[in-house]
Design a protein around this motif. Structure first.
Motif, PDB file in Angstrom:
ATOM      1  N   MET A  90       5.063   2.390   9.908  1.00  0.00           N
ATOM      2  CA  MET A  90       4.936   0.959   9.640  1.00  0.00           C
ATOM      3  C   MET A  90       4.072   0.708   8.414  1.00  0.00           C
ATOM      4  N   LEU A  91       4.053  -0.576   8.008  1.00  0.00           N
ATOM      5  CA  LEU A  91       3.314  -1.002   6.811  1.00  0.00           C
ATOM      6  C   LEU A  91       2.155  -1.896   7.197  1.00  0.00           C
ATOM      7  N   GLY A  92       1.100  -1.814   6.423  1.00  0.00           N
ATOM      8  CA  GLY A  92       0.035  -2.789   6.528  1.00  0.00           C
ATOM      9  C   GLY A  92       0.398  -4.074   5.794  1.00  0.00           C
ATOM     10  N   SER A 143       0.839  -1.194   0.000  1.00  0.00           N
ATOM     11  CA  SER A 143       0.000   0.000   0.000  1.00  0.00           C
ATOM     12  C   SER A 143       0.876   1.246   0.000  1.00  0.00           C
ATOM     13  N   GLU A 144       0.384   2.294  -0.639  1.00  0.00           N
ATOM     14  CA  GLU A 144       1.080   3.575  -0.625  1.00  0.00           C
ATOM     15  C   GLU A 144       0.514   4.531   0.420  1.00  0.00           C
TER      16      GLU A 144
END
Length: 495
Positions: free
Chosen positions: A53-55, A45-46
Motif C-alpha cells: 500500500m501507499l502512504g 513516496s518511494e
C-alpha cells in the motif's frame, strides 16, 4: 452546485507581483470561457511497504495559471481587456491627455462653463495643446457634452471658443475630457502627396509618434478634403494613414488609400482623429484575478495572484466574430467565501466586433489587400516565453521571468497572383496590419516588420474549390518603431 452562467471573472492590476491591493477595485471581464486553475501538486513516496500500500501523497508546490477566452470589443482604458493587453505587451498604454472623474463627482474635472468656454481640472491641463480636439462626455448639462477644438490651456483650465457651455460647478462622476484628435483653422491643413501639411498648426506639439494611425476627416463636408467628399462615403471612411515622420508643418504618412491626392483644403477646417497606443516592451504587469461562483448558496471566490500573460492570440476569420485568448502564468492563489471587492465594476458595454462587417482594412506592405488576392483570414499570437521561478523554501512560485517576445501569425488569401508568394520566396519584409472599427471606435493591429516563413503552398485540394495561399509570418525588430507589434485604439472618430 453552480452553473457557468452564474460565474463572474474580475481582475485588478497589482502594485507588487503576487499581492492584491489592500482595497482592490475589481472590474468584471467579458469572457466566453476560462480554464484558470490554482492547485497544489503532489508526489508519492518511494518507500517500500510489505503490505503493498501507499502512504498519503506528499504536497510539494502549488501552481497558478490558465486561460481566458474573449470576443473583441473596444478595450476601454483600465478595463480587464485593456489590462491584459498591457500585460501581454510588457508596456503601459500611452494615452492621449485624459481627465476623468471616474465615479467621484467634482474630483478631477471641477467645473464647466462658469468661466466662458472653459473646463476646469485639478491639474495636467497644459498637456492639451492648441488645435487638439477634446471630447467632453458624461456631464450633467447636455450642452457641455461636445467635441471642441482647444484654443488654449493651463495646468488647471482647458479652453475652447464659442462652446456655449452651461455652468456646471460640480461635474458628475461620469464627466470625462479626452483628446481624440486635432483640427486646423480654416484652410490651414492640406493634403500632400505623401501626408498632411500645415502653415500655422505645429504638428510636433500634438503628441504624434512614428507608427501611429490617423483617421483623416470629419463627418461634415467642411471638415473633410474636397476630393474625399466627392469620392463618397466609402472612400471617406477609408481615409486612414500611418505616421512615418512628424515635423512642425508636415506629417508624412504611408498606408494611405489608393485615391489619395493633393488638396489645398481651401476653406476647410480639417479634422484628424487619433487615440491611445501600445507597443511591446520590457515592463511587466501582473494582475489578481477573482472568480465568483454566484449560483452557490454561499458563493465561493477563487483567486489567482501575480498573473502575467504568457501568450495572447487573436483570430479574424471571414464570417465570424473576432475571437481571442490569453494564457497566463501566476504566483499563487487562494479561496474564501468573502470577495476581494463586494461591488466590482460592471462589464463594459462596447459592441462585439466581427470580421467582414467591422474589418475596415487588412493591409500588407503599405497597401490594402484587394483582388485578386483578397484576404480570407488573419491571426496573430504574441508569446512572452515566461518561466516561473521556484525557491526551495516557498510552496508557490516566487517570481516570473520573461523571455523573448515572439510574434507570429498567419495570413490566408485567395491565390490570385504571385505577388505575396514571391515575397515568401524572397524573404521580403512585409508590414502587416488590420483595422477593426464599429460604432465610431477603432482598434488597429500591426506588425511593422514581418517575414513570411512558412506554409506558402497553394494547392488544388479537390474540384470545385478555391485555391488559397496560406502564409505564416514572424515579426522582427522594426528600426523605425522599435517594436515587434503595436496596437492603436481610437475611442472616437467620424467617418
Amino acid at each position: 452546485m453552480t452553473s457557468s452562467n452564474r460565474m463572474y471573472l474580475a481582475l485588478v492590476r497589482e502594485g507588487t507581483p503576487g499581492t492584491p491591493p489592500d482595497t482592490p477595485r475589481m472590474r468584471k471581464m467579458r469572457i466566453t470561457g476560462e480554464s484558470l486553475s490554482f492547485s497544489p501538486t503532489y508526489v508519492d513516496s518511494e518507500e517500500m511497504r510489505d503490505d503493498r500500500m501507499l502512504g498519503d501523497p506528499i504536497k510539494t508546490m502549488q501552481s497558478s495559471g490558465g486561460g481566458i477566452n474573449f470576443e473583441l470589443s473596444y478595450p476601454e482604458d483600465n478595463s480587464p481587456l485593456s489590462e491584459l493587453i498591457r500585460s501581454t505587451m510588457f508596456n503601459p498604454w500611452v494615452n492621449t491627455p485624459t481627465f476623468e472623474n471616474d465615479g467621484a463627482a467634482d474630483s478631477v474635472i471641477t467645473d464647466a462653463g462658469t468661466t466662458l468656454d472653459t473646463f476646469a481640472v485639478v491639474g495636467g491641463g497644459a498637456a492639451v495643446k492648441l488645435g487638439h480636439l477634446v471630447r467632453a462626455t458624461g456631464f450633467g448639462q447636455s450642452a457641455n457634452n461636445q467635441i471642441f477644438r482647444a484654443a488654449s490651456a493651463t495646468d488647471t483650465t482647458i479652453v475652447g471658443s464659442g462652446l456655449n457651455l452651461v455652468a456646471e460647478a460640480a461635474p458628475a462622476g461620469t464627466a470625462k475630457l479626452k483628446v481624440v484628435g486635432f483640427q486646423g483653422a480654416a484652410g490651414d491643413i492640406t493634403a500632400l502627396a505623401d501626408g498632411l501639411g500645415s502653415t500655422a498648426l505645429d504638428f510636433t506639439t500634438l503628441g504624434l509618434t512614428v507608427g501611429r494611425w490617423l483617421k483623416i476627416g470629419g463627418s461634415a463636408d467642411a471638415s473633410q478634403f474636397a476630393f474625399l467628399v466627392s469620392a463618397g462615403a466609402k472612400k471617406r471612411k477609408a481615409a486612414w494613414g500611418r505616421v512615418v515622420s512628424v515635423t512642425a508643418n508636415k506629417i508624412t504618412l504611408d498606408n494611405l488609400p489608393s485615391n489619395w491626392t493633393a488638396d489645398a483644403g481651401t476653406g476647410k477646417t480639417i479634422k484628424v482623429w487619433f487615440g491611445d497606443w501600445i507597443a511591446n516592451g520590457v515592463s511587466p504587469t501582473s494582475v489578481t484575478i477573482e472568480r465568483g461562483f454566484m449560483g452557490q448558496a454561499t458563493p465561493s471566490y477563487i483567486w489567482n495572484y501575480g498573473m502575467v500573460v504568457n501568450t495572447m492570440s487573436l483570430d479574424i476569420n471571414s464570417g465570424d466574430k473576432i475571437k481571442g485568448s490569453f494564457n497566463m502564468m501566476g504566483l499563487g492563489g487562494g479561496a474564501d467565501t468573502t470577495p476581494l471587492d463586494a461591488s466590482p465594476d460592471p462589464v463594459t458595454t462596447n459592441l462585439v466586433m466581427a470580421a467582414n462587417a467591422n474589418v475596415g482594412r487588412l493591409g500588407v506592405a503599405g497597401a490594402q489587400l484587394v483582388g485578386p488576392n483578397w484576404a480570407k483570414s488573419l491571426s496573430f499570437q504574441i508569446d512572452n516565453n515566461l518561466r516561473a521561478l521556484d525557491a526551495v523554501d516557498d510552496d508557490a512560485p516566487v517570481a516570473i521571468n520573461d523571455g523573448e517576445c515572439k510574434v507570429t501569425g498567419k495570413l490566408e488569401t485567395y491565390f490570385g497572383s504571385l505577388a505575396e508568394l514571391q515575397s515568401f520566396y524572397a524573404g521580403t519584409p512585409r508590414q502587416i496590419n488590420g483595422r477593426v472599427d464599429k460604432a465610431g471606435q477603432a482598434v488597429v493591429f500591426q506588425a511593422p516588420r514581418a517575414i513570411y516563413r512558412g506554409d506558402g503552398n497553394p494547392s488544388a485540394s479537390a474540384k470545385n474549390t478555391d485555391v488559397m495561399l496560406p502564409l505564416s509570418w514572424q515579426s522582427s525588430h522594426d528600426p523605425a518603431t522599435n517594436a515587434h507589434f503595436m496596437i492603436d485604439r481610437l475611442p472616437y472618430f467620424e467617418a
